[in-house]
Design an enzyme around this catalytic site. Sequence first.
Site, PDB file in Angstrom:
ATOM      1  N   ALA A 251      12.262 -23.968-102.427  1.00 37.05           N
ATOM      2  CA  ALA A 251      12.543 -23.258-103.668  1.00 37.05           C
ATOM      3  C   ALA A 251      11.710 -21.979-103.677  1.00 37.05           C
ATOM      4  O   ALA A 251      10.662 -21.899-103.017  1.00 37.05           O
ATOM      5  CB  ALA A 251      12.186 -24.140-104.851  1.00 37.05           C
TER       6      ALA A 251
ATOM      7  N   GLY B  90      12.666 -27.685-100.903  1.00 39.80           N
ATOM      8  CA  GLY B  90      14.065 -27.691-101.324  1.00 39.80           C
ATOM      9  C   GLY B  90      15.029 -27.448-100.165  1.00 39.80           C
ATOM     10  O   GLY B  90      16.172 -27.898-100.205  1.00 39.80           O
TER      11      GLY B  90
ATOM     12  N   GLU C 192      15.547 -30.693 -98.593  1.00 40.85           N
ATOM     13  CA  GLU C 192      16.293 -31.538 -99.540  1.00 40.85           C
ATOM     14  C   GLU C 192      17.775 -31.169 -99.573  1.00 40.85           C
ATOM     15  O   GLU C 192      18.640 -32.038 -99.659  1.00 40.85           O
ATOM     16  CB  GLU C 192      15.654 -31.403-100.924  1.00 40.85           C
ATOM     17  CG  GLU C 192      14.245 -32.011-100.934  1.00 40.85           C
ATOM     18  CD  GLU C 192      13.455 -31.676-102.193  1.00 40.85           C
ATOM     19  OE1 GLU C 192      13.363 -30.484-102.549  1.00 40.85           O
ATOM     20  OE2 GLU C 192      12.932 -32.598-102.825  1.00 40.85           O
TER      21      GLU C 192
ATOM     22  N   GLU D 280       5.450 -29.537-100.743  1.00 40.42           N
ATOM     23  CA  GLU D 280       5.199 -29.222-102.154  1.00 40.42           C
ATOM     24  C   GLU D 280       3.798 -29.625-102.581  1.00 40.42           C
ATOM     25  O   GLU D 280       3.207 -29.022-103.475  1.00 40.42           O
ATOM     26  CB  GLU D 280       6.232 -29.930-103.050  1.00 40.42           C
ATOM     27  CG  GLU D 280       7.645 -29.374-102.954  1.00 40.42           C
ATOM     28  CD  GLU D 280       8.513 -30.080-101.920  1.00 40.42           C
ATOM     29  OE1 GLU D 280       7.958 -30.695-100.980  1.00 40.42           O
ATOM     30  OE2 GLU D 280       9.744 -30.002-102.040  1.00 40.42           O
TER      31      GLU D 280
HETATM   32  N1  CO8 Z   1       9.446 -18.905-101.816  1.00 39.97           N
HETATM   33  C1  CO8 Z   1       9.344 -17.572-101.901  1.00 39.97           C
HETATM   34  N2  CO8 Z   1       9.105 -16.774-100.846  1.00 39.97           N
HETATM   35  C2  CO8 Z   1       8.940 -17.363 -99.650  1.00 39.97           C
HETATM   36  C3  CO8 Z   1       9.019 -18.751 -99.484  1.00 39.97           C
HETATM   37  C4  CO8 Z   1       9.287 -19.543-100.626  1.00 39.97           C
HETATM   38  N3  CO8 Z   1       9.442 -20.881-100.572  1.00 39.97           N
HETATM   39  N4  CO8 Z   1       8.785 -19.037 -98.187  1.00 39.97           N
HETATM   40  C5  CO8 Z   1       8.590 -17.867 -97.565  1.00 39.97           C
HETATM   41  N5  CO8 Z   1       8.683 -16.846 -98.444  1.00 39.97           N
HETATM   42  C6  CO8 Z   1       8.511 -15.413 -98.183  1.00 39.97           C
HETATM   43  C7  CO8 Z   1       7.065 -15.056 -97.978  1.00 39.97           C
HETATM   44  O1  CO8 Z   1       6.405 -14.890 -99.216  1.00 39.97           O
HETATM   45  C8  CO8 Z   1       7.198 -13.770 -97.185  1.00 39.97           C
HETATM   46  O2  CO8 Z   1       7.538 -12.728 -98.064  1.00 39.97           O
HETATM   47  P1  CO8 Z   1       6.588 -11.374 -98.084  1.00 39.97           P
HETATM   48  O3  CO8 Z   1       6.749 -10.821 -96.711  1.00 39.97           O
HETATM   49  O4  CO8 Z   1       7.227 -10.565 -99.161  1.00 39.97           O
HETATM   50  O5  CO8 Z   1       5.203 -11.844 -98.366  1.00 39.97           O
HETATM   51  C9  CO8 Z   1       8.417 -14.032 -96.318  1.00 39.97           C
HETATM   52  O6  CO8 Z   1       9.152 -15.069 -96.965  1.00 39.97           O
HETATM   53  C10 CO8 Z   1       8.068 -14.482 -94.919  1.00 39.97           C
HETATM   54  O7  CO8 Z   1       7.222 -15.593 -95.031  1.00 39.97           O
HETATM   55  P2  CO8 Z   1       5.815 -15.716 -94.249  1.00 39.97           P
HETATM   56  O8  CO8 Z   1       5.223 -14.389 -94.053  1.00 39.97           O
HETATM   57  O9  CO8 Z   1       5.003 -16.746 -94.945  1.00 39.97           O
HETATM   58  O10 CO8 Z   1       6.355 -16.251 -92.847  1.00 39.97           O
HETATM   59  P3  CO8 Z   1       5.549 -17.139 -91.801  1.00 39.97           P
HETATM   60  O11 CO8 Z   1       6.410 -17.170 -90.575  1.00 39.97           O
HETATM   61  O12 CO8 Z   1       4.144 -16.674 -91.668  1.00 39.97           O
HETATM   62  O13 CO8 Z   1       5.481 -18.605 -92.455  1.00 39.97           O
HETATM   63  C11 CO8 Z   1       6.399 -20.545 -93.579  1.00 39.97           C
HETATM   64  C12 CO8 Z   1       6.663 -19.350 -92.629  1.00 39.97           C
HETATM   65  C13 CO8 Z   1       5.478 -21.566 -92.901  1.00 39.97           C
HETATM   66  C14 CO8 Z   1       7.766 -21.190 -93.847  1.00 39.97           C
HETATM   67  C15 CO8 Z   1       5.746 -20.047 -94.899  1.00 39.97           C
HETATM   68  O14 CO8 Z   1       6.515 -18.978 -95.381  1.00 39.97           O
HETATM   69  C16 CO8 Z   1       5.667 -21.093 -95.976  1.00 39.97           C
HETATM   70  O15 CO8 Z   1       4.819 -21.950 -95.928  1.00 39.97           O
HETATM   71  N6  CO8 Z   1       6.565 -20.999 -96.995  1.00 39.97           N
HETATM   72  C17 CO8 Z   1       6.525 -21.874 -98.151  1.00 39.97           C
HETATM   73  C18 CO8 Z   1       7.028 -23.270 -97.794  1.00 39.97           C
HETATM   74  C19 CO8 Z   1       6.949 -24.168 -99.014  1.00 39.97           C
HETATM   75  O16 CO8 Z   1       5.895 -24.455 -99.538  1.00 39.97           O
HETATM   76  N7  CO8 Z   1       8.126 -24.661 -99.473  1.00 39.97           N
HETATM   77  C20 CO8 Z   1       8.212 -25.557-100.638  1.00 39.97           C
HETATM   78  C21 CO8 Z   1       8.504 -24.760-101.874  1.00 39.97           C
HETATM   79  S1  CO8 Z   1       8.498 -25.756-103.344  1.00 39.97           S
HETATM   80  C22 CO8 Z   1      10.005 -26.526-103.335  1.00 39.97           C
HETATM   81  O17 CO8 Z   1      10.834 -26.332-102.462  1.00 39.97           O
HETATM   82  C23 CO8 Z   1      10.282 -27.465-104.468  1.00 39.97           C
HETATM   83  C24 CO8 Z   1      11.777 -27.838-104.544  1.00 39.97           C
HETATM   84  C25 CO8 Z   1      12.059 -28.755-105.699  1.00 39.97           C
HETATM   85  C26 CO8 Z   1      12.286 -28.010-106.996  1.00 39.97           C
HETATM   86  C27 CO8 Z   1      12.899 -28.939-108.008  1.00 39.97           C
HETATM   87  C28 CO8 Z   1      12.620 -28.504-109.417  1.00 39.97           C
HETATM   88  C29 CO8 Z   1      13.246 -29.523-110.461  1.00 39.97           C
END
Ligand code: CO8
Length: 258
Positions: free
Chosen positions: A65, A109, A112, A132
């Site tokens: 998400a 997400g 999921e 998460e």
């Molecule tokens: N949301 C927003 N932006 C994201 C996300 C995300 N989940 N993941 C990556 N991005 C963005 C980064 O912020 C970055 O943008 P910017 O260049 O503007 O800073 C760009 O994408 C590239 O990402 P990275 O520079 O971090 O790329 P890396 O190759 O270094 O890392 C990763 C890749 C490991 C995937 C890293 O980006 C990461 O850890 N991302 C987050 C993963 C995460 O925590 N996902 C879970 C999110 S919470 C969720 O999914 C809950 C769902 C249920 C909701 C239900 C509600 C009822």
Amino acid sequence: MAFETIIVEIEDHVALIKLNRPDALNALNQQLIGEVMTALTEADANDKVRCIVLTGSEKAFAAGADIKEMSEMSFADVNLSDLFGNLGDGIQRIRKPIIAAVSGYALGGGCEVAMACDFIIASDTAKFGQPEINLGVIAGIGGSQRLTRAVGKAKSMDMNLTGRFMDAEEAERAGLVSRVVPAKKLMEESMAAAQKIAEKSLIAARTAKEAVNRSFETTLTEGLLFERRSFHALFATEDQKEGMAAFIEKREPQFRDK
Ligand code: CO8
């Protein structure tokens, strides 16, 4: 409808829906979720479509998400927004078969959504996770439920509590994905699998999907009864007569979804 966060193509009876927010690793924001649900619903209703493939980019199926969109939300915002809930349940309500073709990150997400599809074909670069917990929350679209049913308690607890990622090989071993293919072949293999499904009787394919999904919701006895009754019902179709006649006459069946 013109989409901004996804790309939809229909090719030989297969609808390919590609998540397309490359700058955010296909993070699921509200717009993308709405567009995916619209595209899936349209594909389900389109007579030309017999199977659906949902995919992302080489680097990410979806990294979860959209954390930036979620970070300032209040309890009320999240609680009152039906979008996330609609996504998991909505994908499961689609009656045509859906394959998730996963390359790179399928996190939170993203994992999921892939699990809500009917099966996952993974590239050898795929990484699955429910991280998460690192954000101070837990999975919200099935990561504690569908993942546990797919891989069992031990691995699900491990992933949900430590936030560690599972690579493609482990995911196949654990039963999360149906096959692992080289990254370069992911789309070719996924579209070929979808074409194979598209050649079947759509009535039989939808019934098979319904029966397998029912196994998660019911006892074995009730599930077996549901399966047997569904099997009986298919004898009311022309496709059953055609499929069996084609076998006996040693020719390819021509299913007409009747
Ligand atoms: N949301 C927003 N932006 C994201 C996300 C995300 N989940 N993941 C990556 N991005 C963005 C980064 O912020 C970055 O943008 P910017 O260049 O503007 O800073 C760009 O994408 C590239 O990402 P990275 O520079 O971090 O790329 P890396 O190759 O270094 O890392 C990763 C890749 C490991 C995937 C890293 O980006 C990461 O850890 N991302 C987050 C993963 C995460 O925590 N996902 C879970 C999110 S919470 C969720 O999914 C809950 C769902 C249920 C909701 C239900 C509600 C009822």
